[in-house]
Design an enzyme around this catalytic site. Structure first.
Site, short mmCIF file in Angstrom:
data_model
loop_
_atom_site.label_atom_id
_atom_site.label_comp_id
_atom_site.label_asym_id
_atom_site.label_seq_id
_atom_site.Cartn_x
_atom_site.Cartn_y
_atom_site.Cartn_z
N ALA A 197 1.19 -1.46 -0.14
CA ALA A 197 -0.01 -0.10 -0.01
C ALA A 197 0.98 0.78 -0.01
O ALA A 197 0.44 2.32 0.84
CB ALA A 197 -0.69 0.20 1.39
N GLY B 82 1.87 2.65 -2.83
CA GLY B 82 2.32 3.49 -4.17
C GLY B 82 0.74 5.12 -4.35
O GLY B 82 0.36 5.37 -2.57
N ARG C 239 -2.01 8.49 -10.72
CA ARG C 239 -3.14 9.00 -12.12
C ARG C 239 -4.18 8.90 -11.13
O ARG C 239 -5.54 10.06 -12.00
CB ARG C 239 -3.19 7.42 -12.91
CG ARG C 239 -2.48 7.34 -14.38
CD ARG C 239 -2.24 6.07 -14.41
NE ARG C 239 -3.43 5.81 -15.67
CZ ARG C 239 -3.70 4.95 -15.23
NH1 ARG C 239 -3.74 3.85 -15.16
NH2 ARG C 239 -4.93 4.24 -15.75
N ASP D 203 -4.69 -1.37 -3.80
CA ASP D 203 -5.14 -0.81 -4.71
C ASP D 203 -6.35 -2.48 -6.13
O ASP D 203 -6.55 -1.36 -6.57
CB ASP D 203 -4.29 -0.32 -5.58
CG ASP D 203 -2.75 -0.90 -5.92
OD1 ASP D 203 -2.75 -2.57 -6.40
OD2 ASP D 203 -2.68 -0.18 -6.92
N ASN E 148 -1.17 -12.48 -15.05
CA ASN E 148 -0.83 -12.25 -13.92
C ASN E 148 -1.20 -11.41 -12.59
O ASN E 148 -1.28 -10.00 -13.49
CB ASN E 148 0.90 -12.04 -12.84
CG ASN E 148 1.50 -11.77 -11.71
OD1 ASN E 148 0.98 -12.06 -10.80
ND2 ASN E 148 2.43 -11.36 -11.73
N ARG F 146 -28.06 8.03 11.73
CA ARG F 146 -27.10 8.28 11.70
C ARG F 146 -26.38 6.76 12.69
O ARG F 146 -27.26 6.58 13.54
CB ARG F 146 -26.90 9.77 12.44
CG ARG F 146 -27.59 10.68 11.14
CD ARG F 146 -26.99 12.06 11.84
NE ARG F 146 -25.95 12.74 12.52
CZ ARG F 146 -25.28 13.58 13.29
NH1 ARG F 146 -27.27 14.69 13.34
NH2 ARG F 146 -24.72 13.79 13.47
N TYR G 254 -27.31 19.79 22.44
CA TYR G 254 -26.60 20.05 22.63
C TYR G 254 -26.15 22.00 23.16
O TYR G 254 -27.41 22.80 22.56
CB TYR G 254 -25.95 20.20 21.38
CG TYR G 254 -24.55 20.72 21.04
CD1 TYR G 254 -23.79 19.94 22.10
CD2 TYR G 254 -24.22 21.77 20.43
CE1 TYR G 254 -21.64 20.87 21.56
CE2 TYR G 254 -22.34 22.74 19.96
CZ TYR G 254 -22.14 21.70 20.77
OH TYR G 254 -20.35 22.56 20.93
#
Length: 450
Positions: free
Chosen positions: A9, A11, A15, A105, A169, A315, A369
């Site tokens: 991981a 990279g 792109r 990836d 591969n 939520r 709150y």
């Protein structure tokens, strides 16, 4: 057979054109890295080692959010896949078993495929995952003779005949950990890219008289993500597969293509999901529940017979017990809606408990709150909360109590009591007509002046 995972991981993902490390871009609500970790986790690995590089701190946080025992090592300079795997050597120094190399990836390699690789490893020293490619493109090719994998040749270094091979591969490899690192020590970088290829260990193993084998999987499992377009393709592939599995398991999706699922979404048989519903991470919907259109759920549990929506938002921390109802334009956060309770219209219920059979009138808000801290609201069983009630937490409404519409409740209410907290109504005859006349005259004067 003991297993450890090495997940590459490091990279940057140029792109992707993003500040976010490539493996942290989400599919179905979770980073690609987590998908790879979850697939490998089905093997119950002794160790999980994540090789980070670009954005190592962020990658570490994501890895530990899924598995706090994962080891993260840093590849400070990216010199190829063999070099990346070598960074895991110290982390697996005391491990005696099979190491499986996965890619952060490449999120869709299935646990079943990994099990097949482990099985093949009982008779082969090195096992490689391959796939028949519809368009082999620039993939590395697997050169097989009979049942034996002879070598892997990278596209850049392949001859025209080798490029005609369609068995490609995936990069996923299973090998005894000690042997894997020993073979990596012999890997050179005499190739077109000047990198240390992990794939070279196959030829090195064969040269030592060791055996290598290829296990194949569907090409869809090996989908790698290197661009935003491929990320969208991966998201679509995940959603299509996940929807199909749900329908096979007895879930009704009225408009499947409009329902979006998270990696860990669980929905029970005979549940009904109407169009345009979005599931974030951490949602369980039990059998027979009904999620109506345009609802959004995350981090919540919906019990049997419960009805959600349309246009509802659940939520994290929300628990709907059996036959509870949350209706249109209702938001619920960190709250329990007990059995048979109803919150049907235009309400916010946060940091609260709503007792069994309670009825929450339209426009009710739990004022949880105070600008610094959150406070809890308790609404007892069978309570009736009148429309447009403000419940200023912390506050306790007793069982069977009632609040009058438009009340602002700041103190506890005893069971079976009626609480009223609003100014008395005052009526002034004829005042509306006089007021309108005054306003119209003022407006006319302003228009003459302009």
């Amino acid at each position: 057979m003991s297993t450890s995972l090495i997940i590459l991981a490091a990279g940057k993902g140029t792109r992707m054109n993003s500040e976010l490390p490539k493996v942290l871009h989400p599919i179905a609500g979770d980073p690609m890295l987590v998908h790879a970790m979850a697939a490998g986790a089905m093997l119950e690995p002794v160790h999980t080692v994540v090789v980070a590089g670009h954005g190592a701190a962020e990658v570490t946080a994501a890895a530990h959010a899924y598995d706090e025992t994962a080891r993260v090592v840093v590849q400070s300079e990216q010199l190829g896949t063999a070099h990346a795997v070598a960074q895991a050597r110290d982390a697996l120094a005391d491990f005696n078993g099979t190491a499986i190399v996965l890619y952060g990836d490449t999120p869709f390699v299935s646990p079943d495929t990994l099990e097949q690789m482990m099985e093949a490893g009982k008779t082969a020293d090195v096992v490689v995952l391959g796939f028949e490619a519809a368009d082999p493109g620039r993939y590395g090719r697997l050169v097989v003779e009979g049942a034996s994998l002879e070598r892997i040749i990278e596209y850049k270094d392949a001859t025209e005949d080798e490029r005609a091979i369609t068995l490609c591969n995936s990069g996923v490899i299973a090998c005894n950990a000690a042997l894997l690192f020993d073979l990596i020590d012999a890997v050179g970088n005499q190739n077109a890219a000047g990198e240390y290829y992990l794939t070279d260990i196959i030829g090195l193993a064969r040269a030592r008289g060791l055996t290598a084998a290829a296990v194949t999987c569907d090409e869809a499992e090996t989908l790698g993500v290197n661009s935003r377009a491929q990320l969208a393709q991966a998201e679509a592939a995940f959603q299509s597969r996940a929807r199909a599995i749900l329908m096979e398991d007895g879930v009704t999706l009225q408009a499947p293509d409009t329902v979006y699922l998270a990696r860990d979404t669980v929905i029970g048989r005979d549940a009904v999901i109407e169009p345009n519903v979005v599931f974030g991470p951490g949602v369980t919907v039990e059998s027979g529940a009904h999620i109506r259109a345009f609802s959004h759920l995350e981090g919540c549990h919906v019990s049997q017979g419960a009805i959600v929506g349309p246009y509802a938002r659940l939520r994290p921390g929300t628990e709907l017990e059996e036959n509870a109802r949350v209706g249109n334009f209702v938001e619920v956060k960190n709250a329990v809606i007990a059995e048979g309770a109803k919150v049907n219209h235009l309400s916010y219920i946060g940091d609260a408990f709503v007792g069994a059979g309670a009825n929450i009138g339209a426009g009710t808000i739990t004022c949880n709150y105070d600008g610094v801290m959150k406070h809890h609201t308790h609404i007892g069983a069978r309570a009736f909360i009148g429309s447009n009630t403000m419940l200023v937490a912390p506050v306790h409404i007793g069982d069977g109590a009632m609040t009058g519409s438009g009340s602002v409740i700041t103190s506890d209410v005893e069971p079976d009591a009626l609480a009223l907290a609003r100014a008395p109504q005052v009526e002034k005859p004829g005042m509306a007509r006089k007021l309108f006349e005054m306003l119209k005259a003022k407006k006319a004067k302003q228009q003459r002046g302009s």
